[in-house]
Design a protein around this motif. Structure first.
Motif, PDB file in Angstrom:
ATOM      1  N   THR A 154      19.643  46.276  42.454  1.00 21.32           N
ATOM      2  CA  THR A 154      20.618  47.252  41.966  1.00 21.32           C
ATOM      3  C   THR A 154      20.001  48.620  41.739  1.00 21.32           C
ATOM      4  O   THR A 154      20.669  49.635  41.918  1.00 21.32           O
ATOM      5  N   ALA A 155      18.732  48.673  41.353  1.00 24.57           N
ATOM      6  CA  ALA A 155      18.099  49.953  41.041  1.00 24.57           C
ATOM      7  C   ALA A 155      18.132  50.894  42.239  1.00 24.57           C
ATOM      8  O   ALA A 155      18.375  52.097  42.101  1.00 24.57           O
ATOM      9  N   ASP A 156      17.882  50.383  43.436  1.00 28.46           N
ATOM     10  CA  ASP A 156      17.820  51.219  44.636  1.00 28.46           C
ATOM     11  C   ASP A 156      19.156  51.332  45.357  1.00 28.46           C
ATOM     12  O   ASP A 156      19.413  52.318  46.036  1.00 28.46           O
ATOM     13  N   LEU A 157      20.004  50.316  45.229  1.00 30.50           N
ATOM     14  CA  LEU A 157      21.223  50.267  46.026  1.00 30.50           C
ATOM     15  C   LEU A 157      22.397  51.016  45.403  1.00 30.50           C
ATOM     16  O   LEU A 157      23.197  51.614  46.117  1.00 30.50           O
ATOM     17  N   LEU A 158      22.510  50.953  44.074  1.00 28.48           N
ATOM     18  CA  LEU A 158      23.735  51.403  43.416  1.00 28.48           C
ATOM     19  C   LEU A 158      23.532  52.687  42.623  1.00 28.48           C
ATOM     20  O   LEU A 158      22.468  52.933  42.058  1.00 28.48           O
ATOM     21  N   ASN A 159      24.586  53.491  42.560  1.00 26.84           N
ATOM     22  CA  ASN A 159      24.544  54.747  41.829  1.00 26.84           C
ATOM     23  C   ASN A 159      25.547  54.688  40.675  1.00 26.84           C
ATOM     24  O   ASN A 159      26.756  54.755  40.883  1.00 26.84           O
ATOM     25  N   GLU A 160      25.030  54.524  39.445  1.00 21.71           N
ATOM     26  CA  GLU A 160      25.857  54.437  38.240  1.00 21.71           C
ATOM     27  C   GLU A 160      27.074  53.529  38.452  1.00 21.71           C
ATOM     28  O   GLU A 160      28.228  53.978  38.360  1.00 21.71           O
ATOM     29  N   PRO A 161      26.821  52.253  38.752  1.00 19.37           N
ATOM     30  CA  PRO A 161      27.938  51.358  39.098  1.00 19.37           C
ATOM     31  C   PRO A 161      28.791  50.956  37.901  1.00 19.37           C
ATOM     32  O   PRO A 161      28.322  50.929  36.759  1.00 19.37           O
ATOM     33  N   ALA A 162      30.049  50.638  38.177  1.00 24.46           N
ATOM     34  CA  ALA A 162      30.895  49.963  37.186  1.00 24.46           C
ATOM     35  C   ALA A 162      30.455  48.502  37.166  1.00 24.46           C
ATOM     36  O   ALA A 162      30.394  47.858  38.218  1.00 24.46           O
ATOM     37  N   LYS A 163      30.116  48.007  35.988  1.00 19.88           N
ATOM     38  CA  LYS A 163      29.622  46.632  35.877  1.00 19.88           C
ATOM     39  C   LYS A 163      30.777  45.694  35.530  1.00 19.88           C
ATOM     40  O   LYS A 163      31.470  45.894  34.530  1.00 19.88           O
ATOM     41  N   ILE A 164      30.997  44.704  36.384  1.00 21.27           N
ATOM     42  CA  ILE A 164      32.109  43.763  36.221  1.00 21.27           C
ATOM     43  C   ILE A 164      31.537  42.366  36.022  1.00 21.27           C
ATOM     44  O   ILE A 164      30.783  41.876  36.870  1.00 21.27           O
ATOM     45  N   ILE A 165      31.860  41.726  34.906  1.00 21.40           N
ATOM     46  CA  ILE A 165      31.457  40.327  34.696  1.00 21.40           C
ATOM     47  C   ILE A 165      32.735  39.530  34.493  1.00 21.40           C
ATOM     48  O   ILE A 165      33.423  39.697  33.482  1.00 21.40           O
ATOM     49  N   ALA A 166      33.074  38.720  35.467  1.00 21.12           N
ATOM     50  CA  ALA A 166      34.362  38.017  35.458  1.00 21.12           C
ATOM     51  C   ALA A 166      34.159  36.512  35.423  1.00 21.12           C
ATOM     52  O   ALA A 166      33.677  35.923  36.380  1.00 21.12           O
ATOM     53  N   ASP A 167      34.501  35.909  34.296  1.00 23.31           N
ATOM     54  CA  ASP A 167      34.606  34.447  34.237  1.00 23.31           C
ATOM     55  C   ASP A 167      36.040  34.097  34.582  1.00 23.31           C
ATOM     56  O   ASP A 167      36.945  34.910  34.366  1.00 23.31           O
ATOM     57  N   PRO A 168      36.283  32.902  35.111  1.00 25.28           N
ATOM     58  CA  PRO A 168      37.671  32.538  35.384  1.00 25.28           C
ATOM     59  C   PRO A 168      38.485  32.608  34.091  1.00 25.28           C
ATOM     60  O   PRO A 168      38.037  32.150  33.049  1.00 25.28           O
ATOM     61  N   SER A 169      39.644  33.222  34.151  1.00 27.24           N
ATOM     62  CA  SER A 169      40.485  33.316  32.963  1.00 27.24           C
ATOM     63  C   SER A 169      41.032  31.934  32.618  1.00 27.24           C
ATOM     64  O   SER A 169      41.010  31.024  33.433  1.00 27.24           O
ATOM     65  N   ARG A 170      41.557  31.814  31.399  1.00 25.59           N
ATOM     66  CA  ARG A 170      42.157  30.541  30.984  1.00 25.59           C
ATOM     67  C   ARG A 170      43.270  30.140  31.942  1.00 25.59           C
ATOM     68  O   ARG A 170      43.415  28.984  32.309  1.00 25.59           O
ATOM     69  N   ARG A 171      44.051  31.151  32.402  1.00 27.50           N
ATOM     70  CA  ARG A 171      45.152  30.851  33.326  1.00 27.50           C
ATOM     71  C   ARG A 171      44.615  30.257  34.622  1.00 27.50           C
ATOM     72  O   ARG A 171      45.157  29.303  35.166  1.00 27.50           O
ATOM     73  N   GLU A 172      43.497  30.830  35.139  1.00 25.70           N
ATOM     74  CA  GLU A 172      42.927  30.322  36.382  1.00 25.70           C
ATOM     75  C   GLU A 172      42.323  28.936  36.186  1.00 25.70           C
ATOM     76  O   GLU A 172      42.447  28.069  37.033  1.00 25.70           O
ATOM     77  N   ARG A 173      41.670  28.710  35.020  1.00 26.06           N
ATOM     78  CA  ARG A 173      41.039  27.415  34.783  1.00 26.06           C
ATOM     79  C   ARG A 173      42.060  26.314  34.609  1.00 26.06           C
ATOM     80  O   ARG A 173      41.807  25.155  34.919  1.00 26.06           O
TER      81      ARG A 173
END
Length: 415
Positions: A199-218
């Motif tokens: 990520t250090a070399d590839l991305l420029n100030e990225p939006a960080k998304i951490i997505a666990d399956p929601s209760r609805r999806e589970r």
């Protein structure tokens, strides 16, 4: 609040394709990543298998192509890198489905395809190319692929690419695509130095998304477990479940040795199966996937490493014959059922030593109101009592001792 794909300001062509595919509302990773991507930000996203991550990067890439149409024929504008040929084919197929009502051309560049076939592809106008890093690098070095037109670079299953030793090649490809406007990196996990290095070399100030399956999806996945007294008992449970309960099942095991042993038992019971294991010849691997995908066999046995990056349709059951080492791997496994809005089942077969992991999994998936319950197969009920671990007993003993101390009458001090 994003409730529908229409809320994402996607073009009518993309919305029409989504409706036809049957996607009714965005998953968590889609609702989180797509708006950020449409604003032109780089994306760093963690999402388990089965949470709709391919559409999370394909839709903004396709929308960008719609918003900024090309004036002249030419080379690819979007490059998607995947660790395996199977995943490249799956991502390209999904891209074609989503681009059905556009004029965007999608091609794959992977191993297992002749040089002449690729030469024909590279001579045509391309919009999206989905490729494996090693094979693409060959064409770049031979000056057959032009990276200067790439506007969006996407890495899918980045952690898996690192596991497979593609880190240096991806770094080189990133430099070749240095004129790009956006980069998306999707990974099952963002933990570990490897992905950080990426990520250090590839991305420029990225939006960080951490997505666990929601209760609805589970909730689309019904989860339960069966206790087994021994390995032979566990094998009998598996045979019964495969024969009487499942339509199409993936059975996860921990090692190649266990896979070979289980194959033998199923073949003896006349239960046809295909299998995937590490260090398997590509042709054998492709054959196993094709047999399962085409319905020639309805049981696929796999190790975790071998199954990474494979999306198989209409899996009714995921069966954990061996429990995984960690709870997040459990979540990735069970995400292979209940795809594309359908319901699915996750079954774990556990011996006494697995009970602790089963409890950990229960806490991890946070289903307090829907506990992962134990079920029984008639004629195969366990004879032993459920294992209770010492640390839990100690905890309870300490609680009881503390409560007894609190309730005990206090001794009067002597004057």
């Amino acid at each position: 609040m994003i409730k529908t794909f229409a809320d994402l300001d996607l073009s009518p062509n993309l919305l029409r394709a989504l409706e036809e595919i049957g996607y009714q509302r965005p998953t968590q990773v889609q609702a989180m990543a797509i708006p950020e991507a449409l604003e032109g930000k780089d994306i760093l996203a963690s999402a388990p298998t089965g949470t709709g991550k391919s559409a999370a990067f394909l839709l903004p890439a396709l929308q960008h192509l719609d918003d900024f149409p090309r004036r002249d024929p030419g080379p690819a504008r979007v490059l998607i890198l995947t660790p395996t040929r199977e995943l490249a084919i799956q991502v390209a197929d999904e891209a074609r489905e989503l681009a059905k009502y556009t004029h965007h051309k999608v091609f794959t560049i992977t191993g297992g395809i002749s040089y002449q076939e690729h030469a024909d592809i590279l001579a045509r106008t391309q919009d999206i190319v989905v490729a494996t890093p090693g094979r693409l690098m060959e064409y770049i070095e031979a000056e057959r692929f032009d990276c200067r037109a790439i506007e969006t670079l996407i890495l899918d299953e980045a952690d898996r690419m690192l596991d497979m030793g593609f880190g240096p090649v991806v770094d080189r490809l990133s430099k070749e695509c240095r004129w790009r406007k956006q980069t998306f990196l999707f990974s099952a996990t963002l933990e570990g130095r490897g992905v950080d290095g990426f990520t250090a070399d590839l991305l420029n100030e990225p939006a960080k998304i951490i997505a666990d399956p929601s209760r609805r999806e589970r909730k689309k996945i019904t989860q339960w477990y069966h206790r087994a007294d021994s390995l032979p008992h566990k094998i009998e449970l598996l045979k019964s479940i495969l024969t009487n309960q499942t339509e199409r099942a993936i059975v996860f095991v921990k090692t190649r040795e266990r896979l070979a042993e289980l194959r033998g038992h199923l073949e003896t019971a006349k239960i046809s199966c295909a299998w995937l294991q590490g260090e398997m010849p590509q042709e054998s691997r492709n054959n196993a996937i094709t047999r399962f995908r085409d319905g020639k066999v309805n049981v696929l046995i796999a190790t975790d490493v071998a199954a990474r990056g494979i999306d198989l349709p209409d899996v009714s059951h995921v069966i954990n014959f061996d429990m995984p080492r960690t709870a997040d791997v459990y979540l990735h496994r069970i995400g292979r059922t209940a795809r594309a809005g359908k319901k699915g089942n996750a079954v774990s077969l556990i011996e006494a030593h697995d009970q602790k992991m089963m409890e950990r999994v229960g806490r991890y998936v946070k289903e307090e109101d829907e506990i992962i319950k134990e079920r029984f197969v008639e004629g195969l009920k366990p004879q032993h009592k459920k294992a209770v671990f010492k640390n839990k007993q100690k905890k309870n003993a300490k609680k009881k001792a503390a409560l007894a101390k609190k309730l005990a009458p206090k001794k009067k001090k002597k004057k």
